[in-house]
Structures are given as structure tokens and as C-alpha cells.
Design an enzyme around this catalytic site. Structure first.
Site, short mmCIF file in Angstrom:
data_model
loop_
_atom_site.label_atom_id
_atom_site.label_comp_id
_atom_site.label_asym_id
_atom_site.label_seq_id
_atom_site.Cartn_x
_atom_site.Cartn_y
_atom_site.Cartn_z
N GLY A 239 101.72 11.50 -4.20
CA GLY A 239 100.93 10.33 -3.84
C GLY A 239 99.97 10.47 -2.68
O GLY A 239 99.13 9.59 -2.47
N GLU A 273 106.43 15.88 -4.79
CA GLU A 273 105.73 16.04 -6.08
C GLU A 273 104.23 15.82 -5.94
O GLU A 273 103.66 14.95 -6.59
CB GLU A 273 106.28 15.02 -7.09
CG GLU A 273 107.76 15.08 -7.31
CD GLU A 273 108.27 13.92 -8.17
OE1 GLU A 273 107.53 12.92 -8.37
OE2 GLU A 273 109.40 14.00 -8.64
N GLY A 275 100.32 16.11 -6.46
CA GLY A 275 99.41 16.53 -7.52
C GLY A 275 98.00 16.57 -6.95
O GLY A 275 97.45 17.62 -6.61
N ARG A 276 97.45 15.36 -6.75
CA ARG A 276 96.06 15.23 -6.31
C ARG A 276 95.78 15.99 -5.01
O ARG A 276 94.74 16.63 -4.88
CB ARG A 276 95.77 13.73 -6.09
CG ARG A 276 94.32 13.42 -5.84
CD ARG A 276 94.15 11.95 -5.39
NE ARG A 276 94.93 11.00 -6.13
CZ ARG A 276 94.49 10.29 -7.18
NH1 ARG A 276 93.25 10.43 -7.58
NH2 ARG A 276 95.28 9.43 -7.79
N ARG A 312 87.66 8.93 -14.62
CA ARG A 312 88.09 8.16 -13.45
C ARG A 312 87.09 7.06 -13.03
O ARG A 312 87.50 5.94 -12.75
CB ARG A 312 88.41 9.08 -12.26
CG ARG A 312 89.47 10.15 -12.57
CD ARG A 312 89.99 10.84 -11.32
NE ARG A 312 90.78 9.94 -10.50
CZ ARG A 312 90.35 9.37 -9.42
NH1 ARG A 312 89.15 9.61 -8.97
NH2 ARG A 312 91.12 8.53 -8.75
N TYR A 316 88.90 3.46 -13.31
CA TYR A 316 89.36 2.94 -12.01
C TYR A 316 88.21 2.51 -11.11
O TYR A 316 88.43 2.14 -9.95
CB TYR A 316 90.16 4.00 -11.23
CG TYR A 316 91.22 4.73 -12.02
CD1 TYR A 316 92.30 4.04 -12.58
CD2 TYR A 316 91.16 6.10 -12.19
CE1 TYR A 316 93.27 4.73 -13.29
CE2 TYR A 316 92.13 6.79 -12.89
CZ TYR A 316 93.18 6.09 -13.45
OH TYR A 316 94.14 6.77 -14.15
N CYS A 342 78.33 6.76 -26.12
CA CYS A 342 77.78 5.47 -26.55
C CYS A 342 78.63 4.29 -26.07
O CYS A 342 79.24 3.59 -26.87
CB CYS A 342 77.65 5.47 -28.06
SG CYS A 342 76.57 6.79 -28.58
N GLU A 343 78.71 4.15 -24.78
CA GLU A 343 79.41 3.01 -24.17
C GLU A 343 78.75 2.74 -22.83
O GLU A 343 78.46 3.68 -22.09
CB GLU A 343 80.89 3.37 -23.88
CG GLU A 343 81.70 3.60 -25.08
CD GLU A 343 83.13 3.08 -24.94
OE1 GLU A 343 83.38 2.21 -24.08
OE2 GLU A 343 83.95 3.55 -25.71
N TYR A 371 93.23 14.99 -12.22
CA TYR A 371 93.02 13.93 -13.20
C TYR A 371 91.59 13.96 -13.76
O TYR A 371 91.01 12.93 -14.08
CB TYR A 371 93.37 12.55 -12.60
CG TYR A 371 94.75 12.52 -11.99
CD1 TYR A 371 95.88 12.57 -12.79
CD2 TYR A 371 94.93 12.51 -10.60
CE1 TYR A 371 97.15 12.60 -12.24
CE2 TYR A 371 96.20 12.53 -10.04
CZ TYR A 371 97.31 12.58 -10.87
OH TYR A 371 98.56 12.61 -10.32
#
Ligand code: LLP
Length: 417
Positions: A239, A273, A275-276, A312, A316, A342-343, A371
Site C-alpha cells: 500500500g 506485500e 507492489g506499487r 488508470r 481512477y 472509441c470511447e 498496474y
């Protein structure tokens, strides 16, 4: 700290001009820095050196085999959340005794696979999962090592989608129920209690939520001890945040400084743990400007990386610094930097101030190592990008760019058509 720097106005990954990679490998391409990865991993190792600990890299952040192998060589373990991630960790040679397995929906197949592999522990997220693991372990005539994932009801002050430690979230066992669940676990024949787990969210930029959550967990551990339940592993999850824009997240050493004193009374092996914080700023996404387009009151920079490559910003509203690969003293404009999908939700940045770029120039989307590729997809039938690892003055492809034929791999056109 990372090794993506400008030299004479040109962006380098370590000692390699990223333009070289773009022209040889094409774009979009993810580029990772070997020395940044090691630096970030070593920052954890050094910070927690004084107590027994295991750093389990959260594979969900980036599961490229080269990266897992590399971290594994330096002694890193793995936090996995699926059979697929377990397979990746084992294939990369990570010792099963350095693998922890979380996730609210482990299937029977996955549980069997993890038991057979003799992982360090399951981070169990509900009583029903506990009963299921007990049943399966019984059938296999082995004992399953477990920690219960405790939801400490702490607000990590991060984006709601990546906050996990509040009562309303699907994760873990509410702390008020924890003792009951441990008693249940203690009475199950095929379960071996070895730990306590918590993970309260991601991109956390303050140590306080860690300290608050840990204090609650330590009270629980003391109660467990008085009930004759001993705990060997305390897994405090991942985290720690990174700098995307102007955040000043704590370093592993800051975290250690605040939490290690709290642990001095206990004889615990700490599991982390991250990650980022290991891989986030060790990777960038390189993209090429395809077109410039002016709409009424709006400028668009249309690039060849879309939301399928980096989702991302779309989901987010995440901010990623976007920099020209070659700096020029051009006018600053305000533009939306958008992909080819196409969005309208397909953007890398909205209303971004950036120096005027030209068609064909490269842009670097910074802090994209976590991510990024891991959440990429084939949406709009776009082959996934290549991944490259740079070490000093060399680089190598660590994942080939997908080809069109990869898009239809596994698809079947039945005879009746
Ligand atoms: N452990 C557990 C149980 C987790 O659920 C996570 C992340 C981690 C460790 C690693 O957290 P980290 O150190 O990377 O913050 N896709 C989102 C992030 C989702 C995080 C999910 N869990 C994003 O792009 O921001």
C-alpha cells in the site's frame, strides 16, 4: 528515486536514450529500469533488516516473468491472489515458503494448487473460506497454514476504489469478529494458524493509517496469545504510495521507523506485500503522437497508447506525468492527451499543460510500472504492447509485442457456422 532522467534535453532510461528503444521496438512500449527495481526492493530490505521479515512483491502490480525473476534473485517473495499468479511466482523460482495467498474468492482448484505447492500461508478472507480450506486440506491429508485477513476499519485516505480496510469493503474479517474466527480456525483439524494479515489500501501517502491499523492488530494478537493461539507471521500488506505528481509518500525507512518500535514486545516475522512502491516508478509507457486535433475550445493530442494499454486515468482519474521525450522550448498548450479507442473515457490526461508537440514525436507517460501492463487488455482488438527492461547501457525485450494472430488465439469458429 528512479533512473529516468534527462541528459541534454533527452529522456534516458538508465544509460539508454528511450528514443532508441522507441525507434527499434516501436510504440506503445513499457520500459522498466533494472536498477530502479533493485533500489526500491533494497530500500525495503534495509529498512526492515533489524527484524525477521519477508518482502512479498504483490504480483498484481506487475507480473512480467523477468521482473519476478529479478526480484526473486534478490530474495523477494510473492503475494499472490490467483492460481495464475501462484503459477507465475513458482515458475520464476520463488520459494513457496515466501509465497502468501490472499483474495476473497479462492476456488477449490486454486486452494488445492496452493496446498500442493506448500506455500507459506493463505490469507483467509472469511469463515466460509476457512471451512473450505479445512475441507480440502482434510481430503489431501495435510494441514493448511493460514493467517486471517483482518479488516481493521481504518480509512487509508486514498481513492475509494483502492481502499480496502473499511467495514463496508468486501475484504477480510471485521476486527470485532476476529477472535471468533480465530477460535473457529483453532478448532478445525486441518488448519494451522500461523499468522495475522491486514491490507488497508493502496497509494497510501501517510504512515498514520499503518500505525493505527497495526495498533488494533496488536491488541488482537495479545488477545490471541491469552487464548493460547500463537502467531508467527504478522503480514501488514502493501500500500505505500509513490509520487505521481506532488505526493510525498513515506519511504520504507519511514514506515519501519514508526512501526518497528510497536513490534518490539512480540517475537514476530514481519511480512510486507509492496507492489506499487517497488515497480511503479521503475516503469514508463512510451507512446507516439499520431495526430493533433483542434475542436472548439479544445486541443487533442492523439497518441498510439490507449486505455487498453494504461487504464488508470480512465477508471481512477489517476494522474500520470506526461513528458516529451525530447525537451523543446515550445509554447505551453493545454490539451487532452487521448488514445485511439472509441470511447470518450479513453484518455491519458485531461486539460494537461504540456509543451507543444508535433506529430511523430514521442511522449513518456511516467510512473506507469505498476498496474499498467498488468491491467492492459485487447479492447478494440489492439495487440498488447511490448515490454523492455533496461540495465545500465543495455536493454532487452521482456515481452514481445502481440501480433494480430495472438488476438484470435484460442477462439473457435464451430462447424455449424
Ligand atoms: N496486498 C494486497 C492484499 C493487495 O490487495 C494489494 C493491492 C497489495 C498487497 C499491493 O498494494 P500496493 O503496494 O501495490 O499498493 N489497480 C489499482 C491498485 C489496486 C491495488 C489492489 N491491491 C491502481 O492502479 O491504483
Amino acid at each position: 528515486m528512479n533512473f529516468f532522467n534527462y541528459k541534454n534535453g533527452e529522456l534516458f532510461a538508465e544509460d539508454v536514450p528511450v528514443r532508441d528503444i522507441a525507434s527499434k521496438i516501436g510504440t506503445p512500449v513499457y520500459i522498466y529500469s533494472y536498477n530502479t527495481l533493485i533500489r526500491h526492493f533494497m530500500a525495503y530490505t534495509k529498512a526492515f533488516n533489524d527484524i525477521p521479515h519477508i518482502i512479498c512483491f504483490a504480483l498484481k502490480a506487475n507480473s512480467n516473468a523477468a521482473i519476478i525473476n529479478l526480484l526473486g534473485k534478490y530474495g523477494c517473495g510473492a503475494d499472490v491472489v490467483s492460481g495464475g499468479e501462484l503459477f507465475r511466482a513458482l515458475s520464476a523460482g520463488i520459494s513457496p515458503q515466501k509465497i502468501v495467498y490472499a483474495g476473497v474468492g479462492k476456488t477449490e482448484e486454486e486452494i488445492k494448487y496452493a496446498l500442493k505447492s506448500k506455500i507459506l500461508m493463505f490469507n483467509v478472507e472469511s469463515d466460509n473460506e476457512l471451512l473450505e480450506i479445512d475441507r480440502i486440506a482434510g481430503k489431501m491429508k495435510i494441514k493448511a497454514p493460514i493467517a486471517l485477513r483482518i479488516n481493521p476499519d481504518i480509512d487509508p485516505q486514498t481513492h475509494p476504489y483502492i481502499s480496502t480496510g473499511l467495514k463496508k469493503h468486501k475484504f477480510g474479517i471485521p476486527i470485532e469478529k476476529a477472535l471468533d474466527s480465530y477460535r473457529l480456525a483453532n478448532n478445525l483439524k486441518n488448519i494451522l494458524i500461523v499468522g495475522v494479515h491486514k491490507h488497508i489500501g493502496s497509494q497510501i501517502t501517510d504512515v498514520a493509517p499503518y500505525v493505527d491499523a497495526l495498533k488494533r492488530i496488536l491488541i488482537l494478537i495479545d488477545s490471541l496469545i491469552t487464548q493460547g493461539i500463537s502467531i508467527k507471521y504478522l503480514d501488514i500488506g502493501g500500500g505505500l504510495g509513490i509520487t505521481y505528481k506532488e505526493e510525498t509518500p513515506p519511504l520504507p525507512s519511514h514506515l519501519a521507523k514508526r512501526i518497528l518500535p510497536l513490534l518490539s514486545r512480540h517475537n514476530l516475522t514481519l511480512v510486507l506485500e509492496p507492489g506499487r512502491s517497488i515497480v511503479g516508478n521503475a516503469g514508463i509507457l512510451l507512446t507516439k503522437v499520431l495526430y493533433l486535433k483542434k475542436a472548439e475550445n479544445k486541443e487533442f493530442i492523439i497518441v498510439d497508447a490507449g486505455m487498453n494499454d494504461l487504464i488508470r486515468p480512465s477508471i481512477y482519474g489517476a494522474y500520470h506525468e506526461i513528458q516529451p521525450v525530447v525537451k523543446a522550448n515550445n509554447d505551453i498548450i493545454t490539451a487532452d492527451i487521448v488514445g485511439p479507442i472509441c470511447e470518450s473515457g479513453d484518455f491519458l490526461a485531461k486539460d494537461r499543460r504540456i509543451s507543444q508537440v508535433k506529430q511523430g514525436e514521442y511522449l513518456a507517460v511516467m510512473s506507469a510500472g505498476a498496474y499498467g501492463y498488468a491491467m492492459s487488455s485487447n479492447y478494440n482488438s489492439r495487440p498488447r504492447s511490448a515490454e523492455v527492461l533496461v540495465k545500465d547501457g543495455d536493454y532487452t525485450i521482456i515481452r514481445q509485442r502481440e501480433k494480430y494472430k495472438d488476438l484470435i488465439k484460442g477462439e473457435v469458429v464451430p462447424d455449424f457456422i
